[in-house]
Design a protein around this motif. Sequence first.
Motif, mmCIF file in Angstrom:
data_model
loop_
_atom_site.group_PDB
_atom_site.id
_atom_site.type_symbol
_atom_site.label_atom_id
_atom_site.label_comp_id
_atom_site.label_asym_id
_atom_site.label_seq_id
_atom_site.Cartn_x
_atom_site.Cartn_y
_atom_site.Cartn_z
ATOM 1 N N PRO A 447 -5.554 -3.077 13.394
ATOM 2 C CA PRO A 447 -6.390 -4.191 12.900
ATOM 3 C C PRO A 447 -7.579 -3.547 12.418
ATOM 4 C CG PRO A 447 -6.210 -3.938 15.220
ATOM 5 C CD PRO A 447 -5.351 -3.380 14.842
ATOM 6 N N VAL A 448 -7.941 -2.382 12.595
ATOM 7 C CA VAL A 448 -9.236 -1.993 12.139
ATOM 8 C C VAL A 448 -9.022 -1.292 10.586
ATOM 9 C CG1 VAL A 448 -11.099 0.091 12.515
ATOM 10 C CG2 VAL A 448 -9.687 -0.633 14.514
ATOM 11 N N PHE A 449 -7.659 -0.826 10.527
ATOM 12 C CA PHE A 449 -7.685 -0.469 9.274
ATOM 13 C C PHE A 449 -7.401 -1.373 8.285
ATOM 14 C CE2 PHE A 449 -4.235 0.216 5.897
ATOM 15 C CZ PHE A 449 -4.858 0.957 5.238
ATOM 16 N N TYR A 450 -6.596 -2.581 8.789
ATOM 17 C CA TYR A 450 -6.174 -3.788 7.859
ATOM 18 C C TYR A 450 -7.364 -4.492 7.489
ATOM 19 C CZ TYR A 450 -2.396 -7.134 6.592
ATOM 20 O OH TYR A 450 -1.690 -7.707 5.904
ATOM 21 N N VAL A 451 -8.547 -4.548 8.194
ATOM 22 C CA VAL A 451 -9.743 -5.262 7.890
ATOM 23 C C VAL A 451 -10.674 -4.487 6.840
ATOM 24 C CG1 VAL A 451 -11.804 -6.284 8.760
ATOM 25 C CG2 VAL A 451 -9.721 -6.851 10.070
ATOM 26 N N GLN A 452 -10.648 -3.137 7.237
ATOM 27 C CA GLN A 452 -11.350 -2.342 6.489
ATOM 28 C C GLN A 452 -10.922 -2.157 4.874
ATOM 29 O OE1 GLN A 452 -14.394 -1.639 7.056
ATOM 30 N NE2 GLN A 452 -14.691 -0.257 8.667
ATOM 31 N N TYR A 453 -9.435 -2.175 5.138
ATOM 32 C CA TYR A 453 -8.682 -2.012 3.705
ATOM 33 C C TYR A 453 -8.866 -3.349 2.923
ATOM 34 C CZ TYR A 453 -4.709 -0.943 0.701
ATOM 35 O OH TYR A 453 -3.886 -0.691 -0.389
ATOM 36 N N ALA A 454 -8.983 -4.593 3.373
ATOM 37 C CA ALA A 454 -9.296 -5.630 2.797
ATOM 38 C C ALA A 454 -10.599 -5.568 1.913
ATOM 39 C CB ALA A 454 -9.291 -7.166 3.588
#
Length: 581
Positions: A447-454
Amino acid sequence: MNLFAEIRTLVLDSLATLTAEGALPEGLGFSNVAVEPPRDAAHGDMATNAAMVLAKPAGLKPRDIAQNLAEKLSQDPRVVLAEVAGPGFLNLRLAPTIWQSVVHAALVEGDKFGRSNVGQGRRVNVEYVSANPTGPLHVGHTRGAVFGDALASLLDFAGYDVTREYYINDGGAQVDVLARSVYLRYLEAHGQDVAFEDGTYPGDYLIPVGAELKEKVGDAYVGKGEDVWLADVREFATEAMMGLIRDDLKSLGVEMDRFFSEKSLYGTGLIEAALADLESKGLLYEGVLEPPKGKTLEDWEPRQQTLFKSTEHGDDVDRPVKKSDGSWTYFAPDIAYHYDKVQRGYDALIDVFGADHGGYVKRMKAAVSALSGGKVTLDIKLTQLVKLYKDGEPFKMSKRAGTFVTLRDVVDQVGPGVTRFVMLTRKNDAPLDFDFAHVLEQSKDNPVFYVQYAHARVNSVLRKAREAGIAVDDATLASADLSQLSHDSELEVAKKLAEWPRLIEIAARTNEPHRVAFYLYELASDFHALWNKGNELPELRFLQEGKTETSQAKIALIRSVAVVISAGLGILGVEPVEEMR
Protein backbone atom coordinates in the motif's frame (compact mmCIF):
# COMPACT_ATOMS: atom_id res chain seq x y z
CA MET A 1 -16.86 21.28 0.87
CA ASN A 2 -18.54 18.26 2.47
CA LEU A 3 -20.99 16.95 -0.10
CA PHE A 4 -22.42 14.31 2.24
CA ALA A 5 -23.12 16.98 4.84
CA GLU A 6 -24.80 19.14 2.19
CA ILE A 7 -27.11 16.33 1.07
CA ARG A 8 -27.86 15.46 4.70
CA THR A 9 -28.91 19.08 5.19
CA LEU A 10 -31.17 18.70 2.16
CA VAL A 11 -32.70 15.57 3.70
CA LEU A 12 -33.26 17.32 7.04
CA ASP A 13 -34.84 20.33 5.34
CA SER A 14 -37.16 18.00 3.41
CA LEU A 15 -38.14 16.23 6.63
CA ALA A 16 -38.89 19.59 8.22
CA THR A 17 -41.13 20.44 5.26
CA LEU A 18 -42.95 17.11 5.60
CA THR A 19 -43.46 17.89 9.28
CA ALA A 20 -44.86 21.33 8.49
CA GLU A 21 -47.22 19.76 5.95
CA GLY A 22 -48.47 17.22 8.49
CA ALA A 23 -46.97 14.19 6.75
CA LEU A 24 -44.75 13.64 9.79
CA PRO A 25 -45.71 14.29 13.44
CA GLU A 26 -44.18 17.19 15.35
CA GLY A 27 -41.31 16.63 17.79
CA LEU A 28 -39.33 14.00 15.91
CA GLY A 29 -35.59 13.98 16.51
CA PHE A 30 -33.44 13.83 13.40
CA SER A 31 -30.02 13.33 15.03
CA ASN A 32 -29.79 9.68 13.90
CA VAL A 33 -30.59 10.48 10.28
CA ALA A 34 -27.51 9.73 8.19
CA VAL A 35 -26.43 10.11 4.58
CA GLU A 36 -23.64 7.81 3.47
CA PRO A 37 -22.37 5.81 0.52
CA PRO A 38 -24.61 2.81 -0.22
CA ARG A 39 -23.24 -0.64 0.53
CA ASP A 40 -23.53 -1.47 -3.16
CA ALA A 41 -22.45 1.32 -5.52
CA ALA A 42 -24.90 -0.06 -8.10
CA HIS A 43 -27.77 1.14 -5.90
CA GLY A 44 -26.86 4.81 -6.19
CA ASP A 45 -24.49 7.54 -5.12
CA MET A 46 -25.78 8.08 -1.59
CA ALA A 47 -28.29 6.48 0.73
CA THR A 48 -30.23 7.74 3.74
CA ASN A 49 -31.70 5.78 6.63
CA ALA A 50 -34.20 8.56 7.46
CA ALA A 51 -37.35 6.49 6.94
CA MET A 52 -35.98 3.53 8.90
CA VAL A 53 -34.99 5.51 12.00
CA LEU A 54 -38.12 7.70 12.02
CA ALA A 55 -40.76 5.04 11.38
CA LYS A 56 -41.17 3.82 14.95
CA PRO A 57 -41.26 7.20 16.73
CA ALA A 58 -43.53 8.55 13.95
CA GLY A 59 -45.85 5.54 14.10
CA LEU A 60 -45.68 5.19 10.31
CA LYS A 61 -44.50 2.59 7.82
CA PRO A 62 -40.90 3.16 6.67
CA ARG A 63 -41.81 2.89 2.99
CA ASP A 64 -44.52 5.53 3.35
CA ILE A 65 -42.02 7.98 4.87
CA ALA A 66 -39.45 7.08 2.22
CA GLN A 67 -41.91 7.68 -0.62
CA ASN A 68 -42.87 11.11 0.70
CA LEU A 69 -39.24 12.01 1.29
CA ALA A 70 -38.27 10.79 -2.20
CA GLU A 71 -40.82 13.15 -3.76
CA LYS A 72 -39.41 16.14 -1.87
CA LEU A 73 -35.77 15.30 -2.65
CA SER A 74 -36.53 14.81 -6.35
CA GLN A 75 -37.51 18.47 -6.56
CA ASP A 76 -33.91 19.51 -5.89
CA PRO A 77 -31.79 19.91 -9.05
CA ARG A 78 -28.89 18.11 -7.41
CA VAL A 79 -30.93 14.88 -7.15
CA VAL A 80 -31.44 13.01 -10.42
CA LEU A 81 -33.23 10.05 -8.84
CA ALA A 82 -34.57 9.19 -5.38
CA GLU A 83 -35.50 5.54 -5.21
CA VAL A 84 -37.06 3.57 -2.35
CA ALA A 85 -35.49 0.15 -1.75
CA GLY A 86 -36.30 -2.77 0.53
CA PRO A 87 -38.25 -1.97 3.69
CA GLY A 88 -37.61 1.77 3.41
CA PHE A 89 -34.06 2.66 2.48
CA LEU A 90 -33.77 5.61 0.15
CA ASN A 91 -31.06 5.60 -2.53
CA LEU A 92 -30.08 8.82 -4.30
CA ARG A 93 -28.39 9.48 -7.61
CA LEU A 94 -26.86 12.92 -8.05
CA ALA A 95 -26.28 15.00 -11.13
CA PRO A 96 -22.80 14.76 -12.73
CA THR A 97 -22.30 18.49 -12.11
CA ILE A 98 -22.26 17.75 -8.38
CA TRP A 99 -19.28 15.41 -8.72
CA GLN A 100 -17.54 17.80 -11.10
CA SER A 101 -17.91 20.52 -8.48
CA VAL A 102 -15.91 18.38 -6.04
CA VAL A 103 -12.92 18.57 -8.38
CA HIS A 104 -13.28 22.35 -8.53
CA ALA A 105 -13.46 22.59 -4.74
CA ALA A 106 -10.36 20.44 -4.24
CA LEU A 107 -8.34 22.65 -6.57
CA VAL A 108 -9.59 25.92 -5.09
CA GLU A 109 -9.27 24.84 -1.46
CA GLY A 110 -5.98 23.00 -1.96
CA ASP A 111 -4.55 21.58 1.26
CA LYS A 112 -7.59 22.94 3.11
CA PHE A 113 -9.92 20.62 1.19
CA GLY A 114 -11.37 18.15 3.66
CA ARG A 115 -10.44 20.21 6.70
CA SER A 116 -13.29 20.34 9.18
CA ASN A 117 -14.49 22.39 12.11
CA VAL A 118 -16.09 19.35 13.72
CA GLY A 119 -13.63 19.78 16.60
CA GLN A 120 -14.81 23.37 17.15
CA GLY A 121 -11.50 24.23 18.80
CA ARG A 122 -12.04 21.78 21.66
CA ARG A 123 -8.80 21.16 23.54
CA VAL A 124 -7.55 17.57 23.33
CA ASN A 125 -4.51 16.05 25.02
CA VAL A 126 -3.03 13.04 23.21
CA GLU A 127 -0.52 11.15 25.34
CA TYR A 128 1.53 8.54 23.51
CA VAL A 129 4.80 6.60 23.57
CA SER A 130 5.45 7.32 27.30
CA ALA A 131 8.08 4.58 27.44
CA ASN A 132 10.19 3.94 30.52
CA PRO A 133 13.36 6.04 30.13
CA THR A 134 15.60 3.00 30.37
CA GLY A 135 16.75 2.56 26.79
CA PRO A 136 16.03 3.14 23.12
CA LEU A 137 12.47 2.82 21.86
CA HIS A 138 11.56 -0.61 20.52
CA VAL A 139 9.27 -1.60 17.66
CA GLY A 140 6.22 -1.75 19.93
CA HIS A 141 6.81 1.86 20.90
CA THR A 142 7.13 2.64 17.20
CA ARG A 143 3.57 1.60 16.51
CA GLY A 144 2.25 3.63 19.43
CA ALA A 145 4.33 6.63 18.38
CA VAL A 146 3.05 6.53 14.80
CA PHE A 147 -0.55 5.95 15.85
CA GLY A 148 -0.53 8.73 18.43
CA ASP A 149 1.20 11.21 16.17
CA ALA A 150 -1.10 10.50 13.22
CA LEU A 151 -4.13 10.75 15.50
CA ALA A 152 -2.96 14.13 16.79
CA SER A 153 -2.51 15.37 13.21
CA LEU A 154 -5.92 14.03 12.23
CA LEU A 155 -7.60 15.82 15.12
CA ASP A 156 -5.81 19.03 14.23
CA PHE A 157 -7.02 18.64 10.63
CA ALA A 158 -10.55 18.22 11.97
CA GLY A 159 -10.51 21.43 13.97
CA TYR A 160 -9.36 20.37 17.43
CA ASP A 161 -6.73 22.19 19.50
CA VAL A 162 -4.27 19.36 20.11
CA THR A 163 -1.43 18.89 22.61
CA ARG A 164 1.03 16.04 22.04
CA GLU A 165 2.32 14.79 25.39
CA TYR A 166 4.89 12.27 26.63
CA TYR A 167 4.68 10.98 30.21
CA ILE A 168 8.16 10.18 31.51
CA ASN A 169 7.91 7.11 33.74
CA ASP A 170 10.81 8.17 35.94
CA GLY A 171 9.26 7.57 39.33
CA GLY A 172 9.62 3.80 39.62
CA ALA A 173 12.26 1.26 40.58
CA GLN A 174 13.18 0.62 36.94
CA VAL A 175 15.07 3.93 36.89
CA ASP A 176 17.16 2.74 39.83
CA VAL A 177 18.01 -0.34 37.74
CA LEU A 178 19.01 1.99 34.90
CA ALA A 179 21.27 3.95 37.25
CA ARG A 180 22.99 0.75 38.40
CA SER A 181 23.44 -0.33 34.78
CA VAL A 182 25.03 3.00 33.88
CA TYR A 183 27.25 2.74 36.92
CA LEU A 184 28.52 -0.62 35.65
CA ARG A 185 29.35 0.99 32.29
CA TYR A 186 31.02 3.81 34.24
CA LEU A 187 33.23 1.29 36.03
CA GLU A 188 33.89 -0.39 32.69
CA ALA A 189 35.03 2.98 31.32
CA HIS A 190 37.54 2.99 34.15
CA GLY A 191 38.93 -0.33 32.93
CA GLN A 192 37.10 -2.63 35.34
CA ASP A 193 35.49 -5.94 34.39
CA VAL A 194 31.77 -5.91 35.19
CA ALA A 195 28.89 -8.39 35.16
CA PHE A 196 25.29 -7.45 34.40
CA GLU A 197 23.18 -9.19 37.01
CA ASP A 198 19.95 -8.66 38.95
CA GLY A 199 18.05 -7.56 35.86
CA THR A 200 20.43 -4.77 34.89
CA TYR A 201 20.41 -3.60 31.28
CA PRO A 202 23.27 -5.05 29.19
CA GLY A 203 22.63 -3.13 25.95
CA ASP A 204 25.55 -1.43 24.22
CA TYR A 205 23.60 1.84 24.15
CA LEU A 206 24.77 2.48 27.75
CA ILE A 207 28.49 2.30 26.89
CA PRO A 208 28.69 5.96 25.79
CA VAL A 209 26.56 7.01 28.78
CA GLY A 210 29.04 5.38 31.15
CA ALA A 211 31.88 7.12 29.34
CA GLU A 212 30.08 10.49 29.57
CA LEU A 213 29.58 9.95 33.30
CA LYS A 214 33.29 9.27 33.70
CA GLU A 215 34.08 12.47 31.80
CA LYS A 216 31.75 14.42 34.08
CA VAL A 217 32.73 13.10 37.53
CA GLY A 218 36.06 11.38 36.96
CA ASP A 219 36.66 8.63 39.54
CA ALA A 220 34.48 10.23 42.21
CA TYR A 221 32.07 7.28 42.29
CA VAL A 222 34.56 4.45 41.87
CA GLY A 223 34.38 2.07 44.82
CA LYS A 224 31.63 4.10 46.48
CA GLY A 225 28.30 2.82 47.78
CA GLU A 226 24.92 3.60 46.27
CA ASP A 227 24.22 6.14 48.97
CA VAL A 228 26.89 8.31 47.31
CA TRP A 229 26.04 8.00 43.63
CA LEU A 230 22.59 6.46 43.06
CA ALA A 231 20.51 9.68 43.09
CA ASP A 232 22.95 11.60 40.89
CA VAL A 233 23.46 8.76 38.42
CA ARG A 234 19.74 8.19 38.25
CA GLU A 235 19.17 11.79 37.17
CA PHE A 236 22.12 11.74 34.77
CA ALA A 237 21.03 8.45 33.20
CA THR A 238 17.40 9.53 32.85
CA GLU A 239 18.42 12.71 31.04
CA ALA A 240 20.70 10.71 28.75
CA MET A 241 17.95 8.21 27.92
CA MET A 242 15.42 10.93 27.26
CA GLY A 243 17.92 12.52 24.88
CA LEU A 244 18.19 9.15 23.12
CA ILE A 245 14.40 8.78 23.02
CA ARG A 246 13.94 12.29 21.63
CA ASP A 247 16.45 11.49 18.87
CA ASP A 248 14.63 8.23 18.10
CA LEU A 249 11.31 10.04 17.87
CA LYS A 250 12.82 12.75 15.68
CA SER A 251 14.10 10.10 13.26
CA LEU A 252 10.46 9.01 12.90
CA GLY A 253 9.22 12.57 12.48
CA VAL A 254 7.61 12.76 15.93
CA GLU A 255 7.93 15.88 18.05
CA MET A 256 6.16 16.34 21.35
CA ASP A 257 4.65 19.56 22.67
CA ARG A 258 5.15 18.60 26.29
CA PHE A 259 7.08 16.13 28.44
CA PHE A 260 5.62 15.44 31.89
CA SER A 261 7.75 13.78 34.58
CA GLU A 262 6.16 11.22 36.88
CA LYS A 263 8.79 12.15 39.47
CA SER A 264 7.30 15.64 39.63
CA LEU A 265 4.18 14.16 41.21
CA TYR A 266 6.02 12.99 44.33
CA GLY A 267 6.71 15.31 47.24
CA THR A 268 4.91 18.20 45.55
CA GLY A 269 1.40 17.66 46.90
CA LEU A 270 -0.06 16.74 43.51
CA ILE A 271 -1.02 13.21 44.52
CA GLU A 272 -2.51 14.46 47.76
CA ALA A 273 -4.49 17.15 45.90
CA ALA A 274 -5.94 14.64 43.44
CA LEU A 275 -7.04 12.26 46.19
CA ALA A 276 -8.42 15.14 48.24
CA ASP A 277 -10.60 16.01 45.25
CA LEU A 278 -11.95 12.45 45.17
CA GLU A 279 -12.45 12.46 48.93
CA SER A 280 -14.41 15.72 48.75
CA LYS A 281 -16.79 13.94 46.38
CA GLY A 282 -17.25 11.03 48.78
CA LEU A 283 -15.33 8.64 46.55
CA LEU A 284 -12.63 7.44 48.99
CA TYR A 285 -13.14 5.06 51.87
CA GLU A 286 -11.27 2.62 54.09
CA GLY A 287 -12.09 -0.96 53.24
CA VAL A 288 -11.00 -4.46 52.31
CA LEU A 289 -11.07 -5.71 48.74
CA GLU A 290 -12.65 -8.99 47.79
CA PRO A 291 -10.21 -11.79 46.88
CA PRO A 292 -9.11 -11.58 43.23
CA LYS A 293 -10.65 -14.03 40.82
CA GLY A 294 -8.90 -17.39 40.96
CA LYS A 295 -7.66 -16.84 44.52
CA THR A 296 -8.87 -18.98 47.39
CA LEU A 297 -9.42 -17.65 50.87
CA GLU A 298 -6.51 -19.75 52.10
CA ASP A 299 -3.95 -17.80 50.05
CA TRP A 300 -5.64 -14.40 50.25
CA GLU A 301 -4.76 -12.01 53.03
CA PRO A 302 -7.33 -9.22 53.49
CA ARG A 303 -5.88 -5.77 54.12
CA GLN A 304 -7.38 -2.48 55.18
CA GLN A 305 -6.63 0.06 52.42
CA THR A 306 -7.80 3.41 51.14
CA LEU A 307 -10.06 2.60 48.21
CA PHE A 308 -11.46 4.65 45.33
CA LYS A 309 -15.14 4.02 44.54
CA SER A 310 -14.37 3.49 40.88
CA THR A 311 -17.43 1.25 40.49
CA GLU A 312 -19.57 4.41 40.75
CA HIS A 313 -17.98 5.51 37.48
CA GLY A 314 -18.16 2.31 35.46
CA ASP A 315 -15.32 0.15 36.81
CA ASP A 316 -15.74 -3.52 37.71
CA VAL A 317 -14.27 -3.22 41.23
CA ASP A 318 -13.13 -0.46 43.54
CA ARG A 319 -9.39 0.28 43.37
CA PRO A 320 -6.80 0.82 46.13
CA VAL A 321 -4.93 4.14 46.11
CA LYS A 322 -3.06 3.84 49.40
CA LYS A 323 -1.65 0.65 50.92
CA SER A 324 -2.11 -0.42 54.49
CA ASP A 325 1.44 0.77 55.26
CA GLY A 326 0.58 4.29 54.08
CA SER A 327 2.49 4.17 50.77
CA TRP A 328 0.84 4.96 47.45
CA THR A 329 -0.28 2.26 45.07
CA TYR A 330 0.89 2.58 41.45
CA PHE A 331 -2.61 3.84 40.60
CA ALA A 332 -2.32 6.93 42.82
CA PRO A 333 0.23 8.82 40.66
CA ASP A 334 -1.75 7.85 37.55
CA ILE A 335 -4.80 9.51 39.10
CA ALA A 336 -2.73 12.57 40.00
CA TYR A 337 -1.32 12.86 36.48
CA HIS A 338 -4.77 12.80 34.92
CA TYR A 339 -6.02 15.18 37.58
CA ASP A 340 -3.32 17.57 36.40
CA LYS A 341 -4.56 17.19 32.80
CA VAL A 342 -8.12 17.90 33.88
CA GLN A 343 -6.94 20.97 35.79
CA ARG A 344 -5.17 22.22 32.66
CA GLY A 345 -8.58 22.61 31.04
CA TYR A 346 -8.69 19.93 28.36
CA ASP A 347 -12.07 18.95 26.99
CA ALA A 348 -10.95 15.43 26.09
CA LEU A 349 -8.04 13.14 26.89
CA ILE A 350 -6.63 10.33 24.76
CA ASP A 351 -4.06 7.82 26.03
CA VAL A 352 -2.26 5.48 23.63
CA PHE A 353 -0.90 2.35 25.33
CA GLY A 354 0.40 -1.09 24.47
CA ALA A 355 -1.94 -4.07 24.52
CA ASP A 356 -0.65 -5.13 27.96
CA HIS A 357 -2.49 -2.16 29.51
CA GLY A 358 -5.95 -3.60 28.84
CA GLY A 359 -6.71 -3.90 32.55
CA TYR A 360 -5.96 -0.23 32.98
CA VAL A 361 -8.79 1.08 30.82
CA LYS A 362 -11.86 0.99 33.07
CA ARG A 363 -10.15 2.21 36.22
CA MET A 364 -8.55 5.18 34.47
CA LYS A 365 -11.76 6.13 32.71
CA ALA A 366 -13.50 5.98 36.07
CA ALA A 367 -10.87 8.24 37.61
CA VAL A 368 -11.15 10.89 34.88
CA SER A 369 -14.94 10.76 35.04
CA ALA A 370 -14.82 11.27 38.81
CA LEU A 371 -12.17 14.00 38.73
CA SER A 372 -13.95 15.99 36.03
CA GLY A 373 -17.51 15.39 37.15
CA GLY A 374 -18.12 13.61 33.86
CA LYS A 375 -17.19 16.69 31.82
CA VAL A 376 -13.91 15.38 30.38
CA THR A 377 -13.84 12.25 28.24
CA LEU A 378 -10.97 9.77 28.21
CA ASP A 379 -10.42 7.43 25.30
CA ILE A 380 -7.71 4.80 25.73
CA LYS A 381 -6.37 3.28 22.52
CA LEU A 382 -4.45 0.03 22.82
CA THR A 383 -1.93 -0.87 20.13
CA GLN A 384 -1.35 -4.56 19.49
CA LEU A 385 1.99 -6.24 18.94
CA VAL A 386 4.13 -5.90 15.83
CA LYS A 387 5.79 -9.01 14.45
CA LEU A 388 8.87 -8.33 12.35
CA TYR A 389 9.95 -10.45 9.39
CA LYS A 390 12.51 -10.29 6.63
CA ASP A 391 11.85 -12.38 3.54
CA GLY A 392 9.26 -14.30 5.56
CA GLU A 393 11.64 -15.13 8.40
CA PRO A 394 11.46 -13.58 11.90
CA PHE A 395 13.77 -10.59 12.19
CA LYS A 396 16.45 -11.01 14.83
CA MET A 397 16.91 -8.78 17.85
CA SER A 398 19.12 -5.73 17.88
CA LYS A 399 22.70 -6.13 19.06
CA ARG A 400 22.69 -2.53 20.22
CA ALA A 401 19.67 -2.96 22.48
CA GLY A 402 20.57 -6.46 23.55
CA THR A 403 17.04 -7.81 23.80
CA PHE A 404 14.78 -6.21 21.21
CA VAL A 405 14.50 -4.56 17.82
CA THR A 406 14.69 -0.79 18.18
CA LEU A 407 12.70 1.94 16.49
CA ARG A 408 15.93 3.11 14.88
CA ASP A 409 16.54 -0.39 13.47
CA VAL A 410 13.22 -0.17 11.63
CA VAL A 411 13.69 3.40 10.39
CA ASP A 412 17.22 2.69 9.21
CA GLN A 413 15.99 -0.32 7.23
CA VAL A 414 13.04 1.24 5.37
CA GLY A 415 12.89 4.96 6.20
CA PRO A 416 10.46 6.97 8.34
CA GLY A 417 7.73 7.37 5.71
CA VAL A 418 7.38 3.67 4.94
CA THR A 419 7.55 2.85 8.65
CA ARG A 420 4.76 5.26 9.47
CA PHE A 421 2.44 4.23 6.65
CA VAL A 422 2.83 0.50 7.29
CA MET A 423 2.14 0.96 11.00
CA LEU A 424 -1.26 2.38 10.01
CA THR A 425 -2.27 -0.32 7.54
CA ARG A 426 -4.06 -2.17 10.34
CA LYS A 427 -6.44 -0.94 12.99
CA ASN A 428 -4.56 -0.23 16.22
CA ASP A 429 -6.13 -3.14 18.12
CA ALA A 430 -5.22 -5.71 15.43
CA PRO A 431 -1.82 -7.47 15.33
CA LEU A 432 0.54 -6.23 12.61
CA ASP A 433 3.05 -8.21 10.57
CA PHE A 434 5.89 -6.03 9.28
CA ASP A 435 8.07 -7.66 6.61
CA PHE A 436 11.04 -5.50 5.68
CA ALA A 437 11.22 -6.95 2.18
CA HIS A 438 7.50 -6.70 1.46
CA VAL A 439 7.15 -3.05 2.51
CA LEU A 440 9.77 -2.07 -0.08
CA GLU A 441 8.20 -4.00 -2.96
CA GLN A 442 6.95 -2.00 -5.92
CA SER A 443 3.59 -3.70 -6.33
CA LYS A 444 -0.12 -3.18 -5.74
CA ASP A 445 0.14 -5.44 -2.70
CA ASN A 446 2.34 -2.85 -1.02
CA PRO A 447 0.00 0.00 0.00
CA VAL A 448 2.86 2.44 0.64
CA PHE A 449 4.18 2.08 -2.89
CA TYR A 450 0.70 2.02 -4.44
CA VAL A 451 -0.31 5.36 -2.89
CA GLN A 452 3.04 7.03 -3.54
CA TYR A 453 3.01 5.74 -7.11
CA ALA A 454 -0.36 7.40 -7.71
CA HIS A 455 1.01 10.74 -6.54
CA ALA A 456 4.14 10.33 -8.67
CA ARG A 457 2.09 9.38 -11.72
CA VAL A 458 0.00 12.53 -11.43
CA ASN A 459 3.16 14.61 -11.28
CA SER A 460 4.53 12.85 -14.35
CA VAL A 461 1.40 13.91 -16.27
CA LEU A 462 1.81 17.49 -15.04
CA ARG A 463 5.43 17.54 -16.24
CA LYS A 464 4.47 16.23 -19.68
CA ALA A 465 1.64 18.76 -19.91
CA ARG A 466 4.01 21.63 -19.14
CA GLU A 467 6.46 20.33 -21.74
CA ALA A 468 3.56 20.40 -24.25
CA GLY A 469 2.84 24.03 -23.34
CA ILE A 470 -0.35 23.30 -21.40
CA ALA A 471 -0.98 25.43 -18.30
CA VAL A 472 -1.63 23.17 -15.34
CA ASP A 473 -1.45 25.47 -12.32
CA ASP A 474 -4.32 24.90 -9.89
CA ALA A 475 -6.08 28.18 -10.68
CA THR A 476 -6.15 27.39 -14.40
CA LEU A 477 -7.29 23.81 -13.82
CA ALA A 478 -10.04 24.97 -11.44
CA SER A 479 -11.47 27.17 -14.17
CA ALA A 480 -11.43 24.39 -16.78
CA ASP A 481 -14.66 23.11 -18.33
CA LEU A 482 -15.20 20.24 -15.92
CA SER A 483 -18.42 19.19 -17.66
CA GLN A 484 -16.11 17.23 -19.95
CA LEU A 485 -15.57 14.81 -17.05
CA SER A 486 -18.57 12.71 -17.98
CA HIS A 487 -17.30 9.14 -18.30
CA ASP A 488 -18.38 6.78 -15.51
CA SER A 489 -14.76 5.97 -14.69
CA GLU A 490 -13.94 9.67 -14.26
CA LEU A 491 -17.00 10.29 -12.13
CA GLU A 492 -16.11 7.31 -9.92
CA VAL A 493 -12.82 9.00 -9.05
CA ALA A 494 -14.67 12.26 -8.34
CA LYS A 495 -17.09 10.37 -6.08
CA LYS A 496 -14.20 8.91 -4.14
CA LEU A 497 -12.76 12.43 -3.73
CA ALA A 498 -16.13 13.54 -2.35
CA GLU A 499 -15.79 11.00 0.47
CA TRP A 500 -12.62 12.66 1.81
CA PRO A 501 -14.23 15.37 4.02
CA ARG A 502 -16.70 12.84 5.41
CA LEU A 503 -13.89 10.36 6.07
CA ILE A 504 -11.97 12.99 8.05
CA GLU A 505 -14.91 13.67 10.34
CA ILE A 506 -15.62 9.98 10.94
CA ALA A 507 -11.96 9.16 11.60
CA ALA A 508 -11.64 12.11 14.00
CA ARG A 509 -14.81 11.25 15.90
CA THR A 510 -13.70 7.62 16.34
CA ASN A 511 -10.00 8.43 16.92
CA GLU A 512 -9.03 6.06 14.10
CA PRO A 513 -6.26 7.42 11.86
CA HIS A 514 -5.92 4.07 10.07
CA ARG A 515 -9.08 5.04 8.17
CA VAL A 516 -6.99 7.66 6.36
CA ALA A 517 -4.48 5.04 5.20
CA PHE A 518 -7.29 2.76 4.02
CA TYR A 519 -8.97 5.59 2.14
CA LEU A 520 -5.75 6.65 0.41
CA TYR A 521 -5.24 3.12 -0.86
CA GLU A 522 -8.80 3.04 -2.25
CA LEU A 523 -8.37 6.44 -3.91
CA ALA A 524 -5.05 5.34 -5.42
CA SER A 525 -6.71 2.17 -6.68
CA ASP A 526 -9.47 4.16 -8.42
CA PHE A 527 -6.87 6.45 -9.96
CA HIS A 528 -4.69 3.59 -11.24
CA ALA A 529 -7.80 1.92 -12.68
CA LEU A 530 -8.62 5.12 -14.59
CA TRP A 531 -5.01 5.32 -15.82
CA ASN A 532 -5.17 1.73 -17.09
CA LYS A 533 -8.50 2.30 -18.85
CA GLY A 534 -6.86 5.18 -20.66
CA ASN A 535 -4.51 2.64 -22.22
CA GLU A 536 -7.55 0.95 -23.74
CA LEU A 537 -9.81 3.95 -24.39
CA PRO A 538 -8.05 6.96 -25.94
CA GLU A 539 -10.83 9.32 -24.80
CA LEU A 540 -9.87 8.65 -21.18
CA ARG A 541 -6.23 9.64 -21.59
CA PHE A 542 -5.28 12.68 -19.57
CA LEU A 543 -3.37 14.36 -22.39
CA GLN A 544 -5.56 14.76 -25.46
CA GLU A 545 -3.44 15.79 -28.43
CA GLY A 546 -4.59 19.09 -29.90
CA LYS A 547 -7.29 19.50 -27.24
CA THR A 548 -5.89 21.76 -24.54
CA GLU A 549 -9.17 22.48 -22.75
CA THR A 550 -10.13 18.80 -22.66
CA SER A 551 -6.68 17.90 -21.36
CA GLN A 552 -6.95 20.54 -18.62
CA ALA A 553 -10.31 19.17 -17.48
CA LYS A 554 -8.94 15.65 -17.23
CA ILE A 555 -5.75 16.82 -15.55
CA ALA A 556 -7.87 18.82 -13.09
CA LEU A 557 -9.39 15.53 -11.94
CA ILE A 558 -6.10 13.78 -11.30
CA ARG A 559 -4.49 16.88 -9.82
CA SER A 560 -7.35 16.78 -7.27
CA VAL A 561 -6.35 13.20 -6.50
CA ALA A 562 -2.82 14.40 -5.80
CA VAL A 563 -4.14 17.19 -3.55
CA VAL A 564 -6.01 14.69 -1.39
CA ILE A 565 -3.19 12.13 -1.36
CA SER A 566 -0.76 14.83 -0.26
CA ALA A 567 -3.11 15.97 2.52
CA GLY A 568 -3.74 12.41 3.66
CA LEU A 569 -0.06 11.52 3.70
CA GLY A 570 0.56 14.73 5.64
CA ILE A 571 -1.83 13.55 8.34
CA LEU A 572 0.01 10.21 8.48
CA GLY A 573 3.35 12.02 8.64
CA VAL A 574 4.54 10.71 5.27
CA GLU A 575 6.23 12.86 2.63
CA PRO A 576 4.59 12.43 -0.82
CA VAL A 577 7.02 11.63 -3.63
CA GLU A 578 7.20 13.56 -6.88
CA GLU A 579 8.64 10.67 -8.89
CA MET A 580 9.44 7.02 -8.28
CA ARG A 581 13.10 5.99 -8.46
